[in-house]
Design a protein around this motif. Structure first.
Motif, short mmCIF file in Angstrom:
data_model
loop_
_atom_site.label_atom_id
_atom_site.label_comp_id
_atom_site.label_asym_id
_atom_site.label_seq_id
_atom_site.Cartn_x
_atom_site.Cartn_y
_atom_site.Cartn_z
N LYS A 33 0.79 -1.23 0.03
CA LYS A 33 0.02 0.03 -0.06
C LYS A 33 0.92 1.11 0.18
O LYS A 33 2.08 1.24 0.58
N LEU A 34 0.55 2.26 -0.77
CA LEU A 34 1.25 3.49 -0.84
C LEU A 34 1.22 4.10 0.42
O LEU A 34 0.33 4.42 0.93
N PRO A 35 2.28 4.36 0.97
CA PRO A 35 2.60 5.19 2.39
C PRO A 35 1.91 6.50 2.20
O PRO A 35 1.66 7.10 1.15
N LYS A 36 1.01 6.93 3.28
CA LYS A 36 0.38 8.18 3.33
C LYS A 36 1.60 9.30 3.05
O LYS A 36 2.53 9.45 3.61
N GLY A 37 1.13 10.35 2.17
CA GLY A 37 1.95 11.17 1.75
C GLY A 37 2.99 10.91 0.81
O GLY A 37 3.73 11.62 0.25
N GLY A 38 2.96 9.93 0.15
CA GLY A 38 3.82 9.34 -1.01
C GLY A 38 3.44 9.30 -2.18
O GLY A 38 2.01 9.63 -2.46
N LEU A 39 4.14 9.64 -3.45
CA LEU A 39 3.60 9.53 -4.86
C LEU A 39 4.08 8.34 -5.50
O LEU A 39 5.41 7.96 -5.34
N ARG A 40 3.43 7.60 -5.97
CA ARG A 40 3.72 6.43 -6.78
C ARG A 40 3.71 6.56 -8.16
O ARG A 40 2.84 7.37 -8.65
N VAL A 41 4.46 5.93 -8.92
CA VAL A 41 4.72 6.11 -10.45
C VAL A 41 4.96 4.78 -10.69
O VAL A 41 5.70 3.95 -10.27
N THR A 42 3.84 4.64 -11.77
CA THR A 42 3.95 3.23 -12.40
C THR A 42 4.02 3.17 -13.98
O THR A 42 2.82 3.48 -14.60
N VAL A 451 7.45 2.49 -8.61
CA VAL A 451 8.48 3.42 -8.04
C VAL A 451 7.65 4.32 -6.98
O VAL A 451 6.74 4.98 -7.53
N ASP A 452 8.19 4.19 -5.77
CA ASP A 452 7.25 5.45 -4.85
C ASP A 452 8.28 6.29 -4.26
O ASP A 452 9.78 6.16 -4.32
N LEU A 453 8.00 7.71 -4.58
CA LEU A 453 8.65 8.61 -4.06
C LEU A 453 8.24 9.20 -2.63
O LEU A 453 6.95 9.60 -2.55
N VAL A 454 9.03 8.88 -1.63
CA VAL A 454 8.58 9.07 -0.41
C VAL A 454 9.71 9.66 0.49
O VAL A 454 11.01 9.21 0.53
N ASP A 455 9.55 10.76 1.13
CA ASP A 455 10.52 11.54 2.01
C ASP A 455 11.67 11.87 1.28
O ASP A 455 12.70 12.04 1.58
N GLY A 456 11.20 12.14 -0.15
CA GLY A 456 12.34 12.82 -0.67
C GLY A 456 13.16 11.84 -1.55
O GLY A 456 14.20 12.09 -2.36
N LYS A 457 13.00 10.36 -1.44
CA LYS A 457 13.75 9.34 -2.24
C LYS A 457 13.01 8.56 -2.86
O LYS A 457 11.88 8.00 -2.46
N ALA A 458 13.18 8.47 -4.26
CA ALA A 458 12.58 7.41 -4.95
C ALA A 458 13.25 6.00 -5.00
O ALA A 458 14.33 5.85 -4.84
N LYS A 459 12.19 4.89 -5.02
CA LYS A 459 12.68 3.74 -4.90
C LYS A 459 11.76 2.65 -5.52
O LYS A 459 10.60 2.89 -5.34
N ILE A 460 12.10 1.45 -5.91
CA ILE A 460 11.51 0.46 -6.51
C ILE A 460 10.79 -0.40 -5.31
O ILE A 460 11.22 -0.88 -4.62
N VAL A 461 9.59 -0.38 -5.49
CA VAL A 461 8.79 -1.25 -4.17
C VAL A 461 7.99 -2.37 -4.63
O VAL A 461 7.49 -3.18 -4.06
N GLY A 462 7.87 -2.75 -6.11
CA GLY A 462 7.18 -4.08 -6.70
C GLY A 462 6.95 -3.93 -7.99
O GLY A 462 7.56 -3.04 -8.50
N LYS A 463 6.24 -4.72 -8.57
CA LYS A 463 5.75 -4.76 -9.89
C LYS A 463 4.13 -5.13 -10.01
O LYS A 463 3.45 -5.55 -9.25
N VAL A 464 3.72 -4.54 -10.96
CA VAL A 464 2.25 -5.03 -11.62
C VAL A 464 2.38 -5.43 -13.11
O VAL A 464 3.40 -5.57 -13.83
N GLN A 465 1.53 -5.98 -13.45
CA GLN A 465 1.10 -6.69 -14.85
C GLN A 465 1.25 -5.72 -15.80
O GLN A 465 0.63 -4.68 -15.76
N ALA A 466 2.26 -5.68 -16.72
CA ALA A 466 2.29 -4.63 -17.65
C ALA A 466 2.86 -5.50 -19.23
O ALA A 466 3.71 -5.02 -19.76
N GLY A 467 2.29 -6.50 -19.60
CA GLY A 467 2.46 -7.30 -20.64
C GLY A 467 1.97 -6.49 -21.97
O GLY A 467 1.21 -5.35 -21.93
N TYR A 468 2.05 -7.12 -23.05
CA TYR A 468 1.64 -6.62 -24.38
C TYR A 468 0.17 -7.21 -24.45
O TYR A 468 -0.28 -8.28 -24.18
#
Length: 581
Positions: A33-42, A451-468
Motif C-alpha cells: 500500500k502506498l504510504p500516506k503522503g507518498g507519490l507512486r509512479v507506475t 516506484v514510490d517517492l517517499v520522504d524525498g527518495k525514489a525507490k522500487i517497491v514492487g511490480k504489476v502486470q504490464a504485458g503486451y
C-alpha cells in the motif's frame, strides 16, 4: 514483459552501492500500500521499448495518467496491427483517474487513448491545441466524444490532487509539452519527448528558463526522455534538412514520393516549401496523412500556399516533373502506401526515374522491413534517398550533450530514465550520475516496475502486470503469446494435417491415415514412410486400452512430429484429426 534488470546488473558486475538502481531486487512481488503522503509512479509502457508510452501517477488514492500510446508490431508478431499498454492494474480504478495528460500528438503517445476510453469515455484529456485536435479526430472514428481541457505552455491546472504546470519543449511535432506535477509528496517532472533545437522551424524553443525556475523550487523526481542518450553531442537543427531537400528536388527528373510519419508536421512543411520553390504540386496519400495534415493546416501549424496541395485523383493530369506525393510507410509497415508501391500493390506504380525520400528515422526493430521496401523500390528503378545516404532526417530526441546540459539546469534530486530500450535507459542514468545525481537516487525501472517517492527518495517497491495487449483487426487482447507462436510456426514451418478413422470398439485403423502438407516443403508422397509408424502406434495404444480420440490425436502428433524432426530437422504445426466409428 519480464523483469530483467537483476540479470542485466549481474552480467555487468554491478552490485551494492555502485548500482544505478535504488536497490537490486532479484524478484519483485506486488507493491505494498502506498504510504500516506507518498507519490507512486507506475510505467505501463515506454520503458524497455520504443513506444506505447504510458505512466500512471498516484497520490492519496487518485490517479493521473501521462500519455497512452501504442507500439507497432515487429516481424515476429504476424497479423498484429498494434500493441497496447496493459490496463489491468487500473481497470478496476478508472473512477479514480482524474485525467490523461498527453504530452504531444505522436502515435506512440496518443494511439492507445481510444482503447482506454472504451472502458470509461468520460476521463478528461488534457493537452495542447494540436495534440487534442489529433486525438479528437482519431476518437471520432471510434465514435467517442471526449471531455478535453486545452492547455498551453505556462498554464497551470489543478487536476484532482495534482497541480500540473505545462512547459514548452521542442520535438519533431508542434505543440509538445513537458509537465511538472506538484503534490505534497514532492514535484515530479515528466519531459515527454524533447530536444533542444536552437533554430526550430516554428521558433518554439524548449523553455530552459522554466526548467531552471522549477529547479530552484526543487525537482524531486525527473522522468527524462532516453531515446538518444547513447548518441554523443547535440542533435542537428531541423533547418539543416531544407538544403538537402532542395538539392534532391533540383536533381529529380520525374515524380518525388516522400514517406513520413503522418504526424511529422515540421518535415511536411519542409517538403511543401521545397515543392513550392521548384514548381511542383503536392498530394497527400493515405487516410491518416490526409486527416492529420488537414488538421495542421486548419489550425495554422502548416503553411500551405494557395493551389499547392491537390487531390491525388488529379495527378494524372500533371507531368511527372511537377508531382510530389506525401505518404505513410517510412517504417516499412506492410499495409502502408509505400510498402504497397514497392510490392506493385498500389494504384501509384513506381517507374524508372522516380525519386523516393524516406524522411524519418528507423525505429529499432523495423530495419529489415524498411530495407526490404528500399530494395523493392530500387528494383522498379526508383532513386531512394534515406537517412543512410543523405541528411533527410534529424531526430526529435535530445542527444547526450543536450541531456547533460539539461540535467545541469534541472538538478533533480531523483532521476528515472523513461522512453527507451534498456541500453538507452542505462546510458541516460549514467549521464545523470555524471552531472551529480547520487547513484542511489537514480532508478532504472521498466514496464510494470512500481516506484514510490517517499520522504524525498525514489525507490522500487514492487511490480504489476504490464504485458503486451495485441490488437488484431477488431480483436483487442484476444490474441495471446501462444497464438502468436502458432502463427510463427505456420509462417516459418508450415502445417501437416493427418486424418484417420478408427474403430471405437477395437481401436483399429479403418481409414487413412491421409496426410497432407502445406508450406512445409515436404511432398505428400514422402509420408508413405510414416504411415506404418502411425498404424503401429495406434495398434499399441488399442492393446493398452487407449481409445479416447484426444489421446489418439496426441499420439499421432508425437509420432508424425518425431518422424519429421528426424527426417527433415523441421518442426511444422501438426493437426491430427481422429474420427471414431
Amino acid at each position: 514483459m519480464n523483469v530483467m534488470y537483476a540479470t542485466c546488473l549481474a552480467a555487468r558486475g554491478v552490485h551494492g552501492e555502485e548500482s544505478l538502481l535504488s536497490h537490486p531486487h532479484p524478484e519483485l512481488g506486488a507493491p505494498p500500500k502506498l504510504p500516506k503522503g507518498g507519490l507512486r509512479v507506475t510505467p505501463l509502457g515506454g520503458l524497455g521499448e520504443i513506444g506505447r508510452n504510458m505512466t500512471v501517477f498516484e497520490y492519496d488514492g487518485r490517479l493521473l495518467i501521462v500519455d497512452c500510446g501504442v507500439l507497432f508490431p515487429e516481424e515476429e508478431q504476424p497479423g498484429i496491427d498494434l500493441i497496447l499498454p496493459d490496463f489491468t492494474t487500473i481497470r478496476d480504478r478508472l473512477d479514480d483517474v482524474d485525467g490523461i495528460v498527453l504530452t504531444h500528438g505522436h502515435e506512440d503517445h496518443i494511439g492507445g487513448v481510444p482503447y482506454l476510453l472504451r472502458l470509461k469515455p468520460d476521463i478528461p484529456l488534457i493537452g495542447s491545441k494540436l495534440t487534442l485536435a489529433l486525438i479528437e479526430a482519431k476518437l471520432q472514428e471510434h465514435r467517442i466524444r471526449p471531455y478535453t481541457l486545452e492547455v498551453a505552455e505556462g498554464n497551470r491546472e489543478r487536476i484532482g490532487p495534482f497541480d500540473c504546470e505545462f512547459i514548452a519543449v521542442n520535438h519533431s511535432i508542434p505543440d509538445a509539452l513537458a509537465v511538472a506535477i506538484r503534490t505534497p509528496a514532492g514535484m515530479a517532472v515528466h519531459t515527454g519527448d524533447f530536444k533542444m533545437d536552437q533554430l526550430p522551424l516554428d521558433r518554439r524553443l524548449t523553455d530552459l528558463h522554466a526548467f531552471a525556475r522549477l529547479s530552484e523550487e526543487g525537482i524531486d523526481l525527473l522522468l527524462s526522455d532516453s531515446t538518444n542518450a547513447e548518441v554523443p553531442g547535440f542533435v542537428p537543427p531541423e533547418r539543416d534538412i531544407s538544403n538537402v531537400l532542395r538539392t534532391v528536388f533540383a536533381n529529380a527528373q520525374k515524380r518525388i514520393i516522400v514517406a513520413s510519419f503522418a504526424s511529422h508536421v515540421h518535415r511536411i512543411q519542409q517538403i511543401l516549401d521545397a515543392a513550392h520553390e521548384y514548381g511542383r504540386r503536392v498530394a497527400f496519400v493515405g487516410r491518416s496523412m490526409v486527416r492529420n495534415m488537414g488538421i495542421a493546416r486548419d489550425l495554422g501549424y502548416l503553411r500551405v500556399p494557395a493551389g499547392l496541395v491537390v487531390d491525388v485523383k488529379t495527378l494524372d493530369d500533371l507531368p511527372d516533373h511537377e508531382v510530389v506525393l506525401v505518404c505513410t510507410g517510412s517504417q516499412g509497415e506492410p499495409m502502408a502506401a509505400l510498402s504497397r508501391m514497392a510490392n506493385r500493390d498500389h494504384q501509384i506504380r513506381i517507374v524508372q526515374g522516380d525519386t523516393v525520400i524516406l524522411a524519418s528515422s528507423l525505429i529499432p526493430g523495423n530495419e529489415n522491413a524498411v530495407y526490404r521496401v528500399i530494395n523493392g523500390l530500387t528494383r522498379w528503378g526508383a532513386n531512394v534517398v534515406h537517412k543512410g545516404n543523405a541528411k533527410v532526417h534529424v531526430s526529435g530526441h535530445a542527444s547526450a550533450g543536450e541531456l547533460l546540459y539539461f540535467y545541469n539546469i534541472c538538478k533533480p534530486k531523483n532521476l528515472m530514465p523513461v522512453h527507451g530500450e534498456w541500453r538507452h535507459l542505462r546510458a541516460n542514468a549514467e549521464l545523470g550520475a555524471l552531472t551529480g545525481v547520487p547513484k542511489d537516487h537514480i532508478v532504472i525501472a521498466e514496464d510494470g516496475v512500481v516506484v514510490d517517492l517517499v520522504d524525498g527518495k525514489a525507490k522500487i517497491v514492487g511490480k504489476v502486470q504490464a504485458g503486451y495487449v495485441y490488437v488484431d483487426g477488431l480483436s483487442v487482447g484476444d490474441v495471446t503469446e501462444p497464438a502468436l507462436k502458432d502463427r510463427r510456426i505456420l509462417g516459418e514451418e508450415g502445417i501437416i494435417s493427418v486424418f484417420l478413422v478408427v474403430d471405437s470398439t477395437t481401436g483399429k485403423v479403418l481409414g487413412g491415415p491421409n496426410i497432407h502438407a502445406r508450406g512445409s516443403g515436404i511432398e505428400d508422397s514422402t509420408f508413405a514412410a510414416v504411415m506404418p509408424k502411425i498404424e503401429d502406434a495406434i495398434a499399441k495404444a488399442a492393446a493398452d486400452g487407449v481409445a479416447e480420440p484426444h489421446q489418439l490425436q496426441q499420439l499421432v502428433r508425437r509420432t508424425v512430429g518425431k518422424w519429421v524432426s528426424d527426417t527433415y530437422r523441421r518442426r511444422p504445426m501438426i493437426l491430427p484429426v481422429v474420427v471414431e466409428v
